[in-house]
Design a protein around this motif. Sequence first.
Motif, mmCIF file in Angstrom:
data_model
loop_
_atom_site.group_PDB
_atom_site.id
_atom_site.type_symbol
_atom_site.label_atom_id
_atom_site.label_comp_id
_atom_site.label_asym_id
_atom_site.label_seq_id
_atom_site.Cartn_x
_atom_site.Cartn_y
_atom_site.Cartn_z
ATOM 1 N N LEU A 42 0.918 -1.146 0.051
ATOM 2 C CA LEU A 42 0.137 -0.091 0.126
ATOM 3 C C LEU A 42 0.878 1.213 0.019
ATOM 4 N N ALA A 81 -3.083 0.795 -4.144
ATOM 5 C CA ALA A 81 -3.046 -0.390 -3.637
ATOM 6 C C ALA A 81 -2.398 -1.159 -4.680
ATOM 7 N N LYS A 122 -7.143 -3.369 -2.141
ATOM 8 C CA LYS A 122 -6.426 -2.987 -0.889
ATOM 9 C C LYS A 122 -6.396 -4.122 0.239
#
Length: 819
Positions: A42, A81, A122
């Motif tokens: 991330l 992400a 994510k």
Amino acid sequence: MASEQVLKRSDIIAESMPDALKQSRYHMKRCFASFVAMGKRLMKRQHTMEEVEKSIEDKHERSKVLEGLLGYILNSTQEAAVVPPYVALAVRPNPGFWEFVKVNANDLTVDSISASEYLKFKETIFDENWANDENALEIDFGAIDFSTPRMTLPSSIGNGANFISTFMTSRLHGKCGSEKLLLEYLQALNHHGENLIINANLDTVAKLQDALVKAELFVSAFPKDTPYQNFEQRFKDWGFEKGWGNTAERVKETIRLLSEVLQAPDPAKLELLFSRLPTIFNVVIFSPHGYFGQSDVLGLPDTGGQVVYILDQVRSLEEELLLRIKQQGLVVKPQILVVTRLIPDARGTKCDQELEPIVNTKHSHILRVPFKTQDGVLRQWVSRFDIYPYLERFAEDATAKILEHMERKPDLIIGNYSDGNLVASLMASKLGITQATIAHALEKTKYEDSGAKWKELETKYHFSCQFTADIISMNATDFIITSTYQEIAGSKDRPGQYESHEAFSMPGLYRVVSGINVFDPKFNIAAPGADQSVYFPYSERQSRITSFHPAIEELLYSKEDNNEHIGYLADRKKPIIFSMARLDTVKNISGLTEWYGKNKRLRSLVNLVIVAGFFDPTKSKDREEIAEIKKMHALIEKYQLKGQIRWIAAQTDRYRNGELYRCIADTKGAFVQPALYEAFGLTVIEAMNCGLPAFATNQGGPAEIIIDGISGFHIDPNNGDESSNKIADFFEKCKTDAEYWNRMSKAGLQRIYECYTWKIYANKVLNMGAIYGFWRQLNKEQKLAKQRYIHMFYNLQFRNLASNVPIPSDVPQQPTRAA
Ligand code: UDP
Ligand code: LCN
């Protein structure tokens, strides 16, 4: 799906990005290759920009790429992400506006994706199995919100009551017969069962309009100040009841307002009418956690600005209610109850008393109701992070106590913070009462990726309960009171606290694809003030509390260390820069000490005085606080600050604190609020009220309170050198321009008087109570549908989660400190 329409307002980025990528294909291939090179991860905005910098080494080339559309997209990308070969971008071009796209790093193709799809990317980084579970629970409040109007302009966010008035006006006149709803609403107004405004005889709109014309003509013949009683009987014969006004003039104005509203749409008039109608007499304010009391509680765990805010809020609401009731021509006693928990182990406070009158009010009280478990009353304080198992029972017990005390249902319930808001939602939905929520600070934004990382934080914080409670009450409430715009929708670069609840995941628990929409007109900004009888300008010499001066003189300038202060000020001719806060990491008091230590120029210009926590780390049970205490001692040592710094322990007497701010102003000093993030920042407005120029963090509420360079200054907590130089520049300028300090001091005061007073606040909040009270009736079906959804969410999720939070045995707990 409804939620996706709400969340994704455009495909501008998905449409324009492919061309932009094509134009800088060589560089972008390198950038995206570097994004995916490290595998799943991330990336935050600053990381993506760092990678871009590394990938396009040539400065000139880089700025060419970044000047165009790609720069705009990458700069607006809050988060990326990375799940190779894809990079999913969460782009936020403007407050409240989000667009999600996925870019294939191999061929740079771009696809628009939904919030849900983005969240799955994510989640893959944190919990792949969950992300791939097709039946993972999705929470989608947008999908059941089919009739609530939405604002569209970011500049309108936080102005909900205005928007609702406009919308209601068109509703009232749009559909034939909708005025009837207003008639029914007026017919239902009463106090303790006694009709107000109109009675059942005026049972059609036509009859009401006719009677209004007659009444206006009739009342016009009286001298303006004729009391209502003089024509009460005549009014009754026409179907009118008390509440129109105390004098002929006031009655006439209110009658005219209603006639005009019935005749033609006008939101301003509708708002004014609602501000005059007798709709609110009894208010309940929930603040269960902490030690809630009027003295000796500040500085205790979980007890900070929220307590100050609520006590001042009560005083201002009561004052405004009393004024309104008088102007309505009624003889009614308003009641405000602050409902908190009763803590038998009260540690010398009054938190073990059931009922306590609120100082400087006539009719307001603190009502304390204990937390109960299967074993009976819970004796000790519990951290606000562990409070969830007790709330349902507390809501039931508190409701019974409130009804007993008030002898009727309240007209408005206001919650505070996650626990208070949940309890307020339970009570409001049970009794069918208008509800408001206030968050002060939503914890979700305080900890990075707290949603995605909820599992690792769960034992310490129980965020699964807290975020669920927050989502429930945000959706259940009729309106939300915030202190600043940034609290709702952030700033250009940073999402707001509420905004961060629009779409998020707690992998393994649920995925929120539409939690709350910041364009919902339930959001309103009503900023608090500071008690002006305590925090008044240093220049009001006749009101100064000189009896405190010897103690303050000792506090600031005596040479000896003792339990209350350490360090000393060798040169007392220098102005003082002053800060006061709880000794939490986020308050960054140690940061300020370090900036000061490092900046020779600043040290030569001013002394530093800090009020925060205490000095002996062995006395604290809080890990964060212990670390901060140690850091403070180390910094004083490292920069040899003795002689230039005074560190004073936490202070509890606000009258003396008020005088302390003023004494600092006497030195022509300044207040500095260096927090890494501050939800609102009461100390900033306290200082400004005292005429003390303020330098405050640009992260959070203070960035809005102060207009940089005009009514004070912003400082960047992440750039200490720049901040300490800015403070030094100010004091240097004060040396050459003797009037500069006075001008800043006055400008700060002007800002306060225009925007940050409790009078303005109380007026706004009571108007909201009336407007949203009517709106919930107009919007009944929608409200009910949402309530059913919330009820299910509460039962199936919240209850289970709360039952997992351990209940302590009766052993004194280790307090966690926080607001
Ligand atoms: N305060 C105090 N003594 C202290 C520190 C703070 O009385 O030692 C008061 C301060 O005057 C203000 C409140 O506590 O009224 C703190 O509110 P703020 O919004 O600044 O921060 P919070 O503690 O709520 O995060
Ligand atoms: C809690 C906080 O953290 C502060 O920023 C606020 O000023 C205070 O509550 C009152 O709203």
